[in-house]
Write a protein that holds these residues in place. Sequence first.
Motif, short mmCIF file in Angstrom:
data_model
loop_
_atom_site.label_atom_id
_atom_site.label_comp_id
_atom_site.label_asym_id
_atom_site.label_seq_id
_atom_site.Cartn_x
_atom_site.Cartn_y
_atom_site.Cartn_z
N VAL A 1 0.84 -1.19 0.00
CA VAL A 1 0.00 0.00 0.00
C VAL A 1 0.88 1.24 0.00
CG1 VAL A 1 -1.70 1.31 1.34
CG2 VAL A 1 -1.86 -1.18 1.21
N MET A 2 0.53 2.18 -0.87
CA MET A 2 1.26 3.44 -0.89
C MET A 2 0.67 4.36 0.15
SD MET A 2 1.49 3.90 -5.03
CE MET A 2 2.32 5.48 -4.91
N LEU A 3 1.52 4.89 0.97
CA LEU A 3 1.11 5.70 2.12
C LEU A 3 1.73 7.08 2.03
CD1 LEU A 3 1.69 3.88 5.48
CD2 LEU A 3 -0.47 4.55 4.44
N ASP A 4 0.91 8.10 2.11
CA ASP A 4 1.47 9.44 2.20
C ASP A 4 1.23 9.97 3.60
OD1 ASP A 4 2.23 12.05 2.06
OD2 ASP A 4 1.18 12.50 0.20
N LEU A 5 2.27 9.95 4.41
CA LEU A 5 2.11 10.37 5.80
C LEU A 5 2.60 11.79 6.02
CD1 LEU A 5 3.26 7.06 7.51
CD2 LEU A 5 0.94 7.86 7.13
N GLY A 6 2.76 12.51 4.93
CA GLY A 6 3.20 13.89 5.06
C GLY A 6 4.65 14.03 5.45
N THR A 7 5.44 12.98 5.21
CA THR A 7 6.86 13.05 5.59
C THR A 7 7.74 13.33 4.38
OG1 THR A 7 6.93 10.65 5.38
CG2 THR A 7 6.61 11.53 7.59
N GLY A 8 7.16 13.83 3.32
CA GLY A 8 7.97 14.18 2.16
C GLY A 8 7.86 13.19 1.03
N ALA A 9 8.13 11.94 1.33
CA ALA A 9 8.09 10.93 0.28
C ALA A 9 7.02 9.88 0.61
CB ALA A 9 9.45 10.27 0.12
N VAL A 10 6.49 9.27 -0.42
CA VAL A 10 5.52 8.20 -0.24
C VAL A 10 6.21 6.99 0.39
CG1 VAL A 10 4.11 6.52 -1.51
CG2 VAL A 10 4.02 8.95 -2.09
N ARG A 11 5.50 6.31 1.24
CA ARG A 11 6.03 5.11 1.86
C ARG A 11 5.27 3.90 1.36
NH1 ARG A 11 9.06 6.04 6.44
NH2 ARG A 11 9.56 8.25 6.67
N TYR A 12 5.96 2.79 1.24
CA TYR A 12 5.37 1.58 0.71
C TYR A 12 5.24 0.59 1.85
CZ TYR A 12 6.24 3.85 -3.70
OH TYR A 12 6.23 4.76 -4.74
N ASP A 13 3.99 0.30 2.18
CA ASP A 13 3.70 -0.46 3.39
C ASP A 13 3.34 -1.89 3.01
OD1 ASP A 13 2.98 -1.37 5.83
OD2 ASP A 13 1.42 0.12 6.19
N HIS A 14 4.07 -2.84 3.51
CA HIS A 14 3.75 -4.22 3.16
C HIS A 14 3.01 -4.95 4.27
CE1 HIS A 14 8.07 -4.88 4.58
NE2 HIS A 14 7.35 -5.56 5.44
N ASN A 15 2.53 -4.21 5.24
CA ASN A 15 1.64 -4.80 6.23
C ASN A 15 0.23 -4.74 5.68
OD1 ASN A 15 0.01 -5.46 8.36
ND2 ASN A 15 1.00 -4.09 9.83
N LEU A 16 -0.33 -5.92 5.36
CA LEU A 16 -1.63 -5.92 4.69
C LEU A 16 -2.80 -6.04 5.68
CD1 LEU A 16 -0.80 -8.12 1.58
CD2 LEU A 16 -0.86 -5.63 1.79
N ALA A 17 -2.47 -6.21 6.96
CA ALA A 17 -3.54 -6.26 7.95
C ALA A 17 -4.10 -4.86 8.18
CB ALA A 17 -3.01 -6.83 9.27
N LEU A 18 -5.31 -4.80 8.67
CA LEU A 18 -5.93 -3.50 8.94
C LEU A 18 -5.20 -2.83 10.10
CD1 LEU A 18 -8.22 -1.68 8.13
CD2 LEU A 18 -9.64 -2.77 9.90
N HIS A 19 -4.66 -1.68 9.84
CA HIS A 19 -3.93 -1.00 10.91
C HIS A 19 -3.81 0.48 10.60
CE1 HIS A 19 -0.86 -1.60 7.87
NE2 HIS A 19 -0.08 -0.76 8.50
N HIS A 20 -3.36 1.21 11.59
CA HIS A 20 -3.13 2.64 11.42
C HIS A 20 -1.67 2.95 11.69
CE1 HIS A 20 -7.44 3.00 11.13
NE2 HIS A 20 -7.59 2.38 12.29
N HIS A 21 -1.33 4.23 11.70
CA HIS A 21 0.08 4.59 11.83
C HIS A 21 0.29 5.73 12.81
CE1 HIS A 21 -0.18 2.67 7.83
NE2 HIS A 21 0.90 2.06 8.27
#
Lengths: 147, 147
Positions: A71-91
Amino acid sequence: MRSPEALARRFRETDRKVTPQRIAVFEALDSGPGHSTAEQVHRSVTKNLPTISLKTVYEILRELSELGELVMLDLGTGAVRYDHNLALHHHLVCNECGVVVDVPAHLTDLQLDGVEDLGVSVSTAELVLRGSCSRCNTQDPKQPSNK
Amino acid sequence: MRSPEALARRFRETDRKVTPQRIAVFEALDSGPGHSTAEQVHRSVTKNLPTISLKTVYEILRELSELGELVMLDLGTGAVRYDHNLALHHHLVCNECGVVVDVPAHLTDLQLDGVEDLGVSVSTAELVLRGSCSRCNTQDPKQPSNK
DNA sequence: AACGTGACAACAATCATTGTTGATTAGGGT
DNA sequence: ACCCTAATCAACAATGATTGTTGTCACGTT
């Protein structure tokens, strides 16, 4: 995310070629931490495959996200992060060190019933917490000499 | 956000000058929709002040956010949005038309107690919902001829 | 062994945003 | 009112993440 082997199988099944570059990215994702940026994945991959271009890494990551393997994640840290945790979760993003901590959904309680009153319909909910991670939390109380 | 006059007062109080550019930005924010991008604010301001530079708009917006008069929001839509709704609320991004809808916090219920079990401490929680806005919701049910 | 297709690397371009610089301007103290 | 200094501004260049373009190359197929 699934194992490098499973990803290779998935790529073959979807008429994609399994190239050395792709294998190297699969393995880097598998062994690396979650939430890496494309840049970080590239750095990791170049250890085994020095000639791979950053562009290729971007392409492979995009394909993996199209396949739903990350999953591509934009957490406002400048660059997109690629998350390979497929379970339902938050950050949770640590304000001190920038690390991203997974927060399993069962630790939070999120009720959105009232929102439908606005006439909208909600398909996904993304919760981004900011604060400090356990590491910074314990070290910080004014213990110097950690930087 | 507060009125252009209140912002002017706030700027004077904090030893900032109240320039025509600043007044124009205050007014554009006040009269425009919430969640504008810097580009949108700039376009709106140039109607009255054709020579103002985009850079200046960015600077004024940053100062306003430093003063807490608006909030910079990264909703993953490409550009940062400047939100002048100071009440506690969340956001829904419409997947169809891209509009951002404010969701008052009282419509949601968010319990984070369990999260502290991870050893982290949470200072802010930002909830981004995706789905469709009321407008797209009512028009969409296969009624053609709206694009 | 020639062919065609996709994957690749090198390179240039884009977009939002920030840095630099040098000229202009506002406003408190005389 | 006038000066002085810092604040402000616009034009321009630079940055960082990401994407587009192009020509080459490897591979599996006839």
